[in-house]
Write a protein that holds these residues in place. Structure first.
Motif, PDB file in Angstrom:
ATOM      1  N   ILE A  58      22.578  63.337  84.756  1.00 62.09           N
ATOM      2  CA  ILE A  58      23.864  62.032  84.714  1.00 62.09           C
ATOM      3  C   ILE A  58      24.595  63.102  85.105  1.00 62.09           C
ATOM      4  O   ILE A  58      25.865  62.425  85.919  1.00 62.09           O
ATOM      5  CB  ILE A  58      23.728  61.812  83.366  1.00 62.09           C
ATOM      6  CG1 ILE A  58      22.981  61.261  83.657  1.00 62.09           C
ATOM      7  CG2 ILE A  58      24.728  60.869  83.232  1.00 62.09           C
ATOM      8  CD1 ILE A  58      22.400  60.359  82.026  1.00 62.09           C
TER       9      ILE A  58
ATOM     10  N   LYS B  64      27.619  62.335  87.759  1.00 66.48           N
ATOM     11  CA  LYS B  64      28.894  62.630  87.957  1.00 66.48           C
ATOM     12  C   LYS B  64      30.243  63.476  88.386  1.00 66.48           C
ATOM     13  O   LYS B  64      31.026  62.970  88.509  1.00 66.48           O
ATOM     14  CB  LYS B  64      29.022  62.274  86.643  1.00 66.48           C
ATOM     15  CG  LYS B  64      28.701  61.081  85.371  1.00 66.48           C
ATOM     16  CD  LYS B  64      29.017  60.038  85.638  1.00 66.48           C
ATOM     17  CE  LYS B  64      30.352  59.594  85.927  1.00 66.48           C
ATOM     18  NZ  LYS B  64      30.897  58.279  85.887  1.00 66.48           N
TER      19      LYS B  64
ATOM     20  N   GLU C  89      36.843  61.295  87.125  1.00 66.16           N
ATOM     21  CA  GLU C  89      36.733  61.480  85.018  1.00 66.16           C
ATOM     22  C   GLU C  89      36.638  62.459  84.746  1.00 66.16           C
ATOM     23  O   GLU C  89      37.234  63.707  84.172  1.00 66.16           O
ATOM     24  CB  GLU C  89      34.788  61.129  85.257  1.00 66.16           C
ATOM     25  CG  GLU C  89      34.513  59.963  83.266  1.00 66.16           C
ATOM     26  CD  GLU C  89      35.228  58.517  83.315  1.00 66.16           C
ATOM     27  OE1 GLU C  89      35.830  59.222  82.496  1.00 66.16           O
ATOM     28  OE2 GLU C  89      34.954  58.179  83.710  1.00 66.16           O
TER      29      GLU C  89
ATOM     30  N   LEU D  46      37.880  62.196  81.333  1.00 66.64           N
ATOM     31  CA  LEU D  46      36.908  62.957  80.115  1.00 66.64           C
ATOM     32  C   LEU D  46      35.860  63.775  80.125  1.00 66.64           C
ATOM     33  O   LEU D  46      35.705  64.245  79.318  1.00 66.64           O
ATOM     34  CB  LEU D  46      36.382  61.604  79.958  1.00 66.64           C
ATOM     35  CG  LEU D  46      37.477  60.224  79.337  1.00 66.64           C
ATOM     36  CD1 LEU D  46      35.513  59.276  78.734  1.00 66.64           C
ATOM     37  CD2 LEU D  46      37.618  60.431  78.512  1.00 66.64           C
ATOM     38  N   LEU D  47      35.340  63.863  81.601  1.00 58.64           N
ATOM     39  CA  LEU D  47      34.471  64.956  81.861  1.00 58.64           C
ATOM     40  C   LEU D  47      34.344  66.842  82.205  1.00 58.64           C
ATOM     41  O   LEU D  47      33.990  67.321  82.328  1.00 58.64           O
ATOM     42  CB  LEU D  47      33.188  64.795  83.156  1.00 58.64           C
ATOM     43  CG  LEU D  47      32.154  63.533  82.488  1.00 58.64           C
ATOM     44  CD1 LEU D  47      31.085  62.855  83.744  1.00 58.64           C
ATOM     45  CD2 LEU D  47      31.173  63.888  81.541  1.00 58.64           C
TER      46      LEU D  47
ATOM     47  N   CYS E 286      30.262  58.222  79.689  1.00 56.66           N
ATOM     48  CA  CYS E 286      30.566  58.476  81.245  1.00 56.66           C
ATOM     49  C   CYS E 286      29.541  57.301  82.044  1.00 56.66           C
ATOM     50  O   CYS E 286      29.592  56.697  82.771  1.00 56.66           O
ATOM     51  CB  CYS E 286      31.328  59.280  81.590  1.00 56.66           C
ATOM     52  SG  CYS E 286      32.347  60.236  80.962  1.00 56.66           S
ATOM     53  N   SER E 287      28.755  58.113  80.820  1.00 59.68           N
ATOM     54  CA  SER E 287      26.869  57.266  82.096  1.00 59.68           C
ATOM     55  C   SER E 287      27.053  55.809  82.343  1.00 59.68           C
ATOM     56  O   SER E 287      26.525  54.974  83.227  1.00 59.68           O
ATOM     57  CB  SER E 287      26.237  58.172  82.186  1.00 59.68           C
ATOM     58  OG  SER E 287      25.083  57.292  82.378  1.00 59.68           O
TER      59      SER E 287
ATOM     60  N   ARG F 216      28.943  53.391  81.797  1.00 60.54           N
ATOM     61  CA  ARG F 216      30.632  53.047  82.218  1.00 60.54           C
ATOM     62  C   ARG F 216      29.826  52.423  83.806  1.00 60.54           C
ATOM     63  O   ARG F 216      30.351  52.002  84.918  1.00 60.54           O
ATOM     64  CB  ARG F 216      31.483  54.117  82.056  1.00 60.54           C
ATOM     65  CG  ARG F 216      32.668  54.040  80.629  1.00 60.54           C
ATOM     66  CD  ARG F 216      33.735  54.949  81.101  1.00 60.54           C
ATOM     67  NE  ARG F 216      34.664  53.279  82.381  1.00 60.54           N
ATOM     68  CZ  ARG F 216      35.292  53.997  82.886  1.00 60.54           C
ATOM     69  NH1 ARG F 216      35.679  55.467  82.778  1.00 60.54           N
ATOM     70  NH2 ARG F 216      36.215  53.425  83.805  1.00 60.54           N
ATOM     71  N   ASP F 217      28.992  53.927  84.284  1.00 65.61           N
ATOM     72  CA  ASP F 217      29.014  53.487  85.452  1.00 65.61           C
ATOM     73  C   ASP F 217      27.806  51.917  85.708  1.00 65.61           C
ATOM     74  O   ASP F 217      27.438  51.905  86.878  1.00 65.61           O
ATOM     75  CB  ASP F 217      27.695  54.920  86.266  1.00 65.61           C
ATOM     76  CG  ASP F 217      28.488  55.855  86.400  1.00 65.61           C
ATOM     77  OD1 ASP F 217      30.052  55.884  86.563  1.00 65.61           O
ATOM     78  OD2 ASP F 217      27.803  56.875  86.655  1.00 65.61           O
TER      79      ASP F 217
END
Lengths: 142, 1061
Positions: free
Chosen positions: A101, A105, A111, A113-114, B485-486, B488-489
């Motif tokens: 994941i 991403k 993001e 957040l990441l 986050c994932s 949200r995809d």
């Protein structure tokens, strides 16, 4: 000293990340953080721009310092991020999934957040505030 | 790894000697896994890698001395490692062709050395060492099925401390190996489950189908299809029982046209060629001699080119039976198998049909009678780009897929219709067949598609979301953030995803995350909650789980992003009453109001200030949602929200203004807000924003003005700020109904001021409004008609309405049912009826009858409004007396309305009765219906409006028979005298007239005199109102005349003349 501040003031508990944070501060790799390195490091640490922080985080996560964060490194860092359930057939599957994941991403940089995708290596707002208050008050008093 | 090797790996069935690992996909992936494990072992677990095996692993290798490099002593063909164990034995020893290895570190090295031969090495090693674990760790730990206590014993040894280090490493090794084992097993399980499982029924279907193809002469694709055994077991198998245990279903001999007869085994694992089974008994004939195919057709396609070429032509061109059967078969298989692959198979199959059909269609108009199979199959054999594109498409989200598919289908349909004429000119009979089957399969196609959509979409996302929620539950901060986050995809706007999150318990986790200290987790969680809370069910669930309380608390956070998200989520959730109440009760309103505090409109904002503005915007959004409850409006005001909103109203940004004005217009239902909007100078800003180009904002501004313009000062302010013209301009936005409703509403309310009506006249608003009387939703109509009603108070406008043809639509609206609309329509019709020319039209359209029947409406507002409208109608209609009498039961109806308790109804009915009573005949009728005592009973009222019309009605009703006496007897006189003390001059006039009429009766005069009327009337005689003067004087004259007559009767000729004046 550095260790203590990182650990106590900024609440970093993960030894591996701590080690890497130390190395990110220690720019010349002499196993000591000089005053200059410490100040420069703190500057990014506390008030860095997004780009500086990205660079810093990359340095932290690039465990072997080869300029790449490999899948193995990701795996290693995320290893302990999930509670292992005894019922699961493959305890690592979740971690692998997480790595996948994150890889996906990472391809799109949108993001915030990441930024600290593989473990906390930056202080949160509260401890920044506390630290700065502490530090600047001290200077004033001196 | 022992269990995986014995169970999952596919060993050759030959029982003698060492088994061989077959070359199958399952084995291959097993080997690869093991290889990977071995390869990384020494780097990951350096200590365990050094552990010396109990017995060396020995196998025949293809490696040679030359393959080995440093760290090895090479002498001729044999090799020894420099690494040794405690006793000096080398850890690796090669004496070609056999090799023996003592530790994992050496195994890793071999794998690295072997390079491209490594898979072979692993295979050879495993074939030679069927239970490698036993060799590595000693026979006590050999793979044993069932419960195994050897590890426990070993653990015991660790505790004992004797050789502790050694044993510990051993335990580690065991654990690692067992982990590998489970991993291998689960992987191969996955693979096995994906593999085709045929059932006897499916096979039978296939065989029947194929048999159909054997019959025909020229076009036959197969010569024959035969079972080797005619006997069918009850389970549908035709193989001997001892072969059934291997999953074999039946054996076939198929003779294709172009090759040797094929001996085929159908088993649950698939279809393959065998060694040529003719009769039972020849043991080795059962062995597999080809790859495994998923079904008979695929096998035949690959073995017989002729078959492949012809089979699909059969499918749809020649016979009608096979295609349906084929689909049946596909479904049958589908039902038994699980997972994705089968579906894609089905999909492909379908595409094959389609593609071929398209090809067919394309060929037809060209005038070719027959198809060119070779061309067709060239396209089919390869995975055509068409198919690939389709596959890709299926990966996209469902909505676009559906769209694309329908488009595709439409296109296809278009193709058909275009090509139809051309086809008819060619082969007639064949074409009929074709078109029939094509339409059939079109239907067939649509249904499964829809089915697969509902089947595939839901689960795939559902499971993925479930997995992510599991990570949320069991992960630390880092894992949680990644999972968030994932998540949200996913397309969170889609209901399936929203409900999936709820159904797998994700909401609880997301809300619990809000209670943590981790800002990132909170932000991630709120970002998701914000999206999914657009769904009403999710909103309720969030409120039920106590999410609002937490989010209200978050509003205090110093992190501005967090505040924004929390406020936005609250804005979404607080769309229903209970949620709004919760927000208020937990102090949310006060906090939200605090968010509004920022500097909204300075030119150069710092980054921080800009964030503050964003926070304020989100706060306004939340307040907007909350402001739909009356108590919240009050709470916002008390928290000091009004001045903050007024300040934000100066913002130049639409996205800020919309929630702010939205809140204001919502709150404007409260008087306190209306006053505040007026006094804080917000009207100016509202008017200014009417000129913007955002319809939503314009709508809210107009709506706010609509609500506020009830107040006269506000109406004046709107005019002074030049807000009337933009309102009229907005009337042209007839497509946006919400905007239109708000605009017409504002115009309506502003029209209450005559100065504004004059302005509207200048802007030709009425002409436009009349145009809006038809084909509009009711909320627009109510306002349009209301505005017309107000406008029609001016004579010039009444003419305008008539000239624009507004009378007819207005009268037509009298038949409606919407109460608010009826009130306005009656009012407008009444206003128009004051013009005789308009009245003529209304009369012609039977408008008065319609108005009259509205008196029966249960709503008092409608009753009153209708009665008011009737007044000018009666006044201005020709032969109104006759008209009124023509309404059967109409007079009784209106008299009975005097029993109403609603003052407005009473006043309006009195007014109407006053008009009706002008006609003597009608007066007689209403007298018969008992109007006099009813009116008399009402006289005690203190309501000036009612007093006015009541007095009027009494004055009129006195004109018939003994009504004057009756009023006196009913005690109506004394209260009427008191009316003269009222401050309302219109009451005085009507009362004076009534008294004048009543004073024609001596007894009434006495009553009046007793109640001190003379003094009051003398005052009235000094009024400037001539009617009043006259009536008052008349009354006094009557009273005086009575007194004189009295005197005369008592003392004839003695009374001096002067007293009479």
């Amino acid at each position: 000293m550095v260790w203590n501040i990182l650990h106590n003031t900024f609440g970093m508990t993960d030894d591996m990340i701590m080690d890497r944070v130390f190395r990110a501060f220690d720019k010349d790799n002499d196993s000591y953080v000089s005053v200059k390195e410490w100040i420069e490091g703190l500057s990014i640490f506390l008030r860095g721009t997004l780009d500086e922080k990205i660079k810093y985080c990359f340095d932290v996560y690039d465990l072997n310092g080869d300029g790449y964060i490999s899948q193995e490194e990701m795996f290693h860092m995320l290893k302990n991020s999930l509670i292992r359930q005894p019922t699961e057939e493959d305890p690592d599957e979740g971690i692998k999934d997480l790595v996948e994941i994150t890889l996906k991403k990472m391809a799109v940089r949108d993001e915030n957040l990441l930024l600290e995708a593989f473990g906390t290596c930056l202080p949160d707002a509260k401890s920044i505030l506390a630290f700065e208050q502490h530090a600047f008050q001290d200077t004033l008093e001196c | 790894m022992g269990i995986a090797l014995t169970r999952a790996a596919q060993w050759t069935t030959a029982s003698s000697g060492t088994g061989k690992l077959e070359i199958t996909p399952v084995n291959e992936s097993l080997l690869k896994e093991i290889l990977e494990f071995v390869e990384q072992f020494s780097s990951r677990h350096p200590q365990e890698a050094k552990h010396v095996f109990k017995e060396p692993l020995q196998w025949t290798t293809s490696l040679e001395a030359s393959d080995f490099k440093t760290e090895y002593d090479i002498s001729g063909p044999s090799v020894k490692s420099q690494e040794t164990d405690k006793d000096g034995r080398p850890m690796l020893q090669l004496t070609p062709p056999s090799i023996s290895v003592h530790s994992f570190s050496q195994l890793s090295k071999i794998v690295q050395l072997a390079e491209d031969k490594r898979l072979n090495e692993v295979r050879a090693c495993l074939e030679a060492n069927r239970d490698p674990v036993a060799k590595m760790l000693g026979p006590s730990l050999a793979t044993v099925e069932g419960e195994d206590s050897s590890v426990l014993r070993l653990l015991g040894k660790v505790k004992e401390g004797d050789q502790a280090k050694e044993a510990e490493i051993k335990v580690n090794l065991i654990i690692l190996l067992q982990q590998l084992d489970t991993q291998l097993l689960s992987n191969s399980l996955k693979q096995i489950s994906q593999e085709v499982r045929l059932s006897p029924a499916a096979v039978k279907n296939d065989v029947e189908l194929l048999k159909n193809f054997c019959s025909e002469g020229e076009k036959r694709v197969l010569k024959s299809v035969q079972y080797t055994s005619d006997y069918e077991f009850t389970n549908g198998c035709r193989t001997p029982p001892w072969r059934q245990v291997h999953g074999e279903i039946c054996y076939l001999v198929i003779q294709p046209c172009d090759t040797e007869p094929l001996h085929i085994t159908c088993s649950t694992a698939g279809v393959f060629l065998n060694g040529g089974i003719r009769q039972e008994g020849e043991e080795n004939a059962y062995d597999r001699t080809s790859d495994v195919y998923k079904d008979l057709v695929t096998l035949l396609k690959s073995k017989s080119p002729h078959f492949a070429e012809n089979i699909n032509k059969q499918d749809f061109a020649v016979q009608k039976e096979p295609p349906t059967q084929k689909i049946q078969h596909v479904e049958l298989v589908d039902a038994e198998e699980q997972g994705q692959p089968q579906r894609s198979y089905e999909h492909q199959e379908k595409n094959v049909h389609e593609k071929a059909r398209q090809q067919l269609v394309q060929n037809k108009p060209g005038g070719k009678k027959k198809l060119e199979p070779s061309l067709k199959w060239k396209n089919l054999g390869l995975a055509s780009p068409y198919e690939e594109a389709d596959d890709k498409k299926s990966k996209k989200n469902a909505a676009s897929e559906k769209f694309a598919e329908t488009q595709e289908k439409m296109q296809k349909k278009a193709d058909f219709s275009v090509s139809l004429p051309g086809r008819q000119s060619s082969n007639k009979t064949k074409d009929d067949d074709f078109s029939e089957s094509s339409s059939e399969s079109e239907e067939d196609e649509e249904q499964p598609e829809r089915r697969t959509e509902s089947n595939t979409d839901l689960p795939s996302e559902y499971w993925q979301i479930q997995k992510l929620v599991k990570y949320l539950k069991g992960g630390n901060q880092t894992a949680t953030v990644i999972a968030l986050c994932s998540m949200r995809d996913f397309n969170l706007a889609q209901e399936t995803c929203q409900l999936a999150i709820r159904d797998v318990g994700g909401l609880e986790v997301l809300i619990n995350l809000l209670d943590t200290e981790e800002i990132k987790c909170k932000i991630g969680s709120l970002k998701i909650l914000k999206e999914i809370s657009r769904n009403t069910q999710i909103r309720r669930a969030i409120a039920d789980l106590g999410g609002l309380q937490t989010m209200v608390k978050i509003l205090d956070s110093p992190d501005k992003d967090l505040k924004c998200l929390a406020a936005e989520t609250i804005a979404n959730v607080a769309k229903f009453r209970r949620a709004r109440r919760t927000v208020r009760q937990h102090g949310g309103i006060k906090r939200l109001v605090e968010l509004l505090d920022c500097v909204p409109d300075s030119a150069a904002l710092t980054e921080e200030q800009e964030k503050d503005v964003e926070v304020a915007r989100c706060g306004a959004l939340a307040l907007w949602s909350c402001s739909k409850s009356t108590r919240n409006k009050e709470a916002i005001r008390k928290a000091g929200g009004i001045p903050l909103l007024a300040r934000l109203l100066k913002s130049p940004h639409d996205n800020m203004l919309i929630p702010v004005v939205g809140t204001l217009q919502e709150c404007a239902s409260e008087r306190s807000y209306r006053i505040a909007i007026q006094t804080e100078g917000m009207i100016e800003d509202l008017v200014k924003n009417l000129n913007c180009d955002n319809h939503e904002l314009q709508m809210h501004c107009a709506s706010a003005i609509f609500k506020c313009a009830e107040d006269k000062r506000t109406r004046d302010l709107v005019r002074q700020c030049e807000g009337l013209q933009p309102l009229v301009t907005l009337l042209s936005q007839a497509d946006n109904k919400q905007l239109l409703a708000a605009t017409t509403g504002a115009i309506w309310k502003c029209s209450i001021s005559m100065e504004n009506v004059a302005k509207f006249q200048d802007y030709k608003a009425l002409e436009t409004l009349v145009g809006l009387l038809t084909d509009q939703p009711e909320e627009v109509l109510v306002n349009v008609v209301g505005a017309l009603g107000e406008g029609a108070q001016k004579p010039a406008n009444r003419a305008t309405i008539r000239k624009c043809g507004g009378i007819q639509p207005l009268v037509n609206l009298l038949t409606g049912t919407n109460q608010a609309l009826l009130v306005n329509v009656t009012k407008a019709v009444g206003a128009c009826a004051t013009e005789p020319e308009n009245m003529a039209i209304i009369d012609r359209l039977d408008g008065v009858r319609l108005l009259w029947s509205l008196l029966k409406n249960p709503n008092p507002d409608v009753q009153a409004s209708a009665a008011w409208a009737i007044c000018p109608c009666i006044e201005n209609a020709k032969d109104s007396g006759e008209m009124v009498r023509s309404f059967v039961g109409g007079l009784e109806l209106i008299v009975n309305l005097l029993k109403s308790t609603n003052k407005e109804v009473l006043a309006s009915v009195c007014a109407a009765i006053a008009k009706i009573a002008k006609d003597e005949e009608n007066l007689a009728v209403i007298t018969d219906h008992g109007v006099v005592p009813m009116l008399a009973k009402l006289t005690n009222t203190t309501d000036d409006k009612l007093r006015h019309h009541l007095a009027e009605a009494i004055a009129r009703c006195c004109m018939w028979g003994s009504n004057r006496v009756l009023f006196g007897e009913a005690g109506a006189v004394a209260p009427l005298v008191r009316y003269l003390k009222s401050k309302d001059s219109s009451v005085h006039q009507a009362t004076a007239q009534a008294l004048f009429q009543l004073s024609k009766n001596p007894n009434n005069c006495i009553t009046m005199h007793d109640n001190g009327v003379v003094k009051l009337l003398l005052g009235m005689m000094g009024s400037t109102d001539e009617v009043l003067q006259e009536a008052a004087a008349g009354s006094v004259a009557n009273i005086r005349r009575l007194a004189l007559a009295n005197e005369k009767a008592r003392f004839p000729t003695t009374v001096p003349e002067s007293e009479a004046v």
